[in-house]
Design a protein around this motif. Structure first.
Motif, PDB file in Angstrom:
ATOM      1  N   GLU A   1      46.524  70.443  43.384  1.00  0.00           N
ATOM      2  CA  GLU A   1      46.054  69.309  42.976  1.00  0.00           C
ATOM      3  C   GLU A   1      45.665  68.505  44.190  1.00  0.00           C
ATOM      4  OE1 GLU A   1      49.470  67.539  40.798  1.00  0.00           O
ATOM      5  OE2 GLU A   1      48.946  68.758  38.975  1.00  0.00           O
ATOM      6  N   ASP A   2      45.956  68.805  45.481  1.00  0.00           N
ATOM      7  CA  ASP A   2      45.849  68.194  46.661  1.00  0.00           C
ATOM      8  C   ASP A   2      44.708  68.783  47.431  1.00  0.00           C
ATOM      9  OD1 ASP A   2      45.953  67.277  49.268  1.00  0.00           O
ATOM     10  OD2 ASP A   2      47.986  67.149  49.500  1.00  0.00           O
ATOM     11  N   PHE A   3      43.400  68.072  47.421  1.00  0.00           N
ATOM     12  CA  PHE A   3      42.328  68.539  48.020  1.00  0.00           C
ATOM     13  C   PHE A   3      42.415  68.952  49.348  1.00  0.00           C
ATOM     14  CE2 PHE A   3      37.885  67.831  49.761  1.00  0.00           C
ATOM     15  CZ  PHE A   3      37.442  68.773  49.372  1.00  0.00           C
ATOM     16  N   VAL A   4      43.004  68.082  50.008  1.00  0.00           N
ATOM     17  CA  VAL A   4      43.126  68.316  51.661  1.00  0.00           C
ATOM     18  C   VAL A   4      44.024  69.479  52.026  1.00  0.00           C
ATOM     19  CG1 VAL A   4      44.059  67.229  53.772  1.00  0.00           C
ATOM     20  CG2 VAL A   4      42.901  65.711  52.163  1.00  0.00           C
ATOM     21  N   HIS A   5      45.074  69.740  51.157  1.00  0.00           N
ATOM     22  CA  HIS A   5      45.891  70.813  51.211  1.00  0.00           C
ATOM     23  C   HIS A   5      44.940  72.025  50.929  1.00  0.00           C
ATOM     24  CE1 HIS A   5      49.434  73.368  51.097  1.00  0.00           C
ATOM     25  NE2 HIS A   5      49.089  74.004  50.074  1.00  0.00           N
ATOM     26  N   PHE A   6      44.254  71.937  49.866  1.00  0.00           N
ATOM     27  CA  PHE A   6      43.218  73.099  49.514  1.00  0.00           C
ATOM     28  C   PHE A   6      42.469  73.305  50.764  1.00  0.00           C
ATOM     29  CE2 PHE A   6      38.846  74.314  47.686  1.00  0.00           C
ATOM     30  CZ  PHE A   6      39.452  75.216  47.180  1.00  0.00           C
ATOM     31  N   LEU A   7      41.790  72.416  51.281  1.00  0.00           N
ATOM     32  CA  LEU A   7      41.082  72.709  52.266  1.00  0.00           C
ATOM     33  C   LEU A   7      41.773  73.271  53.664  1.00  0.00           C
ATOM     34  CD1 LEU A   7      38.998  69.250  52.879  1.00  0.00           C
ATOM     35  CD2 LEU A   7      38.171  71.495  51.892  1.00  0.00           C
ATOM     36  N   ASN A   8      43.057  73.135  53.836  1.00  0.00           N
ATOM     37  CA  ASN A   8      43.906  73.422  55.001  1.00  0.00           C
ATOM     38  C   ASN A   8      44.171  74.863  54.734  1.00  0.00           C
ATOM     39  OD1 ASN A   8      43.502  71.162  56.605  1.00  0.00           O
ATOM     40  ND2 ASN A   8      45.244  70.085  55.326  1.00  0.00           N
ATOM     41  N   THR A   9      44.345  75.166  53.606  1.00  0.00           N
ATOM     42  CA  THR A   9      44.975  76.611  53.074  1.00  0.00           C
ATOM     43  C   THR A   9      44.076  77.450  52.481  1.00  0.00           C
ATOM     44  OG1 THR A   9      45.698  75.976  51.090  1.00  0.00           O
ATOM     45  CG2 THR A   9      47.238  75.691  52.881  1.00  0.00           C
ATOM     46  N   CYS A  10      42.830  77.106  51.772  1.00  0.00           N
ATOM     47  CA  CYS A  10      41.943  77.872  51.031  1.00  0.00           C
ATOM     48  C   CYS A  10      40.575  78.319  51.707  1.00  0.00           C
ATOM     49  CB  CYS A  10      41.748  77.678  49.835  1.00  0.00           C
ATOM     50  SG  CYS A  10      43.229  77.639  48.646  1.00  0.00           S
ATOM     51  N   ILE A  11      40.193  77.147  52.495  1.00  0.00           N
ATOM     52  CA  ILE A  11      38.839  77.127  52.923  1.00  0.00           C
ATOM     53  C   ILE A  11      38.605  77.365  54.575  1.00  0.00           C
ATOM     54  CG2 ILE A  11      36.746  75.633  53.022  1.00  0.00           C
ATOM     55  CD1 ILE A  11      37.447  76.539  50.235  1.00  0.00           C
ATOM     56  N   GLN A  12      37.960  78.462  54.756  1.00  0.00           N
ATOM     57  CA  GLN A  12      37.788  78.752  56.231  1.00  0.00           C
ATOM     58  C   GLN A  12      36.275  78.392  56.459  1.00  0.00           C
ATOM     59  OE1 GLN A  12      39.588  82.221  57.909  1.00  0.00           O
ATOM     60  NE2 GLN A  12      40.976  82.384  55.890  1.00  0.00           N
ATOM     61  N   ILE A  13      35.999  77.781  57.598  1.00  0.00           N
ATOM     62  CA  ILE A  13      34.872  77.411  58.254  1.00  0.00           C
ATOM     63  C   ILE A  13      34.635  77.651  59.742  1.00  0.00           C
ATOM     64  CG2 ILE A  13      34.520  75.778  56.451  1.00  0.00           C
ATOM     65  CD1 ILE A  13      34.914  73.507  58.755  1.00  0.00           C
TER      66      ILE A  13
END
Length: 169
Positions: free
Chosen positions: A1-13
Motif C-alpha cells: 500500500e506504500d508506493f515509496v516503499h514499493f520503489l525502495n524494495t521492488c524497483i531497481q534502476i
C-alpha cells in the motif's frame, strides 16, 4: 500500500553519476526518489486519495526520471488494483520495446522475491495480462489505431514532441 516503499524494495534502476548521493558514481540499485520525483509522487497520491482523475502534463528538462517513476507507479497500480488497465504510448517502437523490457525485468524480480503480488498470466507482443485481471499495453506512436476500443484506466503518452506529426494531436 506504500508506493515509496514499493520503489525502495521492488524497483531497481540504473543511476547516472551524481544523480543520487547513495550512488555518487552511478550504477544499479533500488529506486530512491529524488526531491523532484517526490513532488510528482505527492501529486499522484493526492489524486488517488481524493479519488480525483489524474491528468498530469510534465514539462521538464531531460533525464529527471519522470517517465521511469510513472512507469513504476502505473505498474504498482496494476499490481495492487484488480482489473486496472494501463497503456503506454511512446514515440518509437524501439523506445517502446526498451520501456517494456524494463517493466518485464521489474515483474520478474517481483515474482521471484514477492510471491504475494500478481504475476503475468499471459503475454503477447504488446499486452501483458496479470493474474489479478490487470492489463499492461505497450504501443508506439508509429502504430495505427493505438488503444482503439480499449477501456483504459491509465493512458501514458511519452516523448510526445517526438511523435510523428500526424499522431501528435
Amino acid at each position: 500500500e506504500d508506493f515509496v516503499h514499493f520503489l525502495n524494495t521492488c524497483i531497481q534502476i540504473p543511476y547516472r553519476p551524481g544523480m543520487l548521493k547513495d550512488h555518487p558514481d552511478g550504477g544499479f540499485g533500488f529506486f530512491r526518489p529524488t526531491q523532484a520525483q517526490m513532488l510528482l509522487i505527492a501529486e499522484l497520491m493526492d489524486c488517488l486519495v481524493r479519488r480525483k482523475p489524474v491528468r498530469i502534463i510534465v514539462l521538464k528538462s531531460r533525464q529527471l526520471g519522470c517517465t521511469t517513476l510513472l512507469l513504476a507507479f502505473w505498474l504498482w497500480l496494476c499490481l495492487t488494483v484488480e482489473h486496472f488497465t494501463m497503456m503506454l504510448i511512446i514515440d518509437k517502437n524501439q523506445h517502446n520495446q526498451t520501456k517494456k523490457q524494463t517493466i518485464v525485468g521489474w515483474l520478474e524480480y517481483i515474482e521471484k522475491h514477492f510471491p504475494f503480488f500478481p504475476t503475468i498470466k499471459k503475454k503477447e507482443d504488446n499486452i501483458f495480462w496479470l493474474t489479478n485481471g490487470s492489463i499492461l499495453m505497450f504501443e508506439s506512436a508509429e502504430a495505427r489505431n493505438q488503444g482503439t476500443s480499449e477501456r483504459l484506466n491509465c493512458l501514458h503518452e511519452s516523448e510526445k514532441p517526438k511523435w510523428p506529426a500526424t499522431r501528435a494531436r
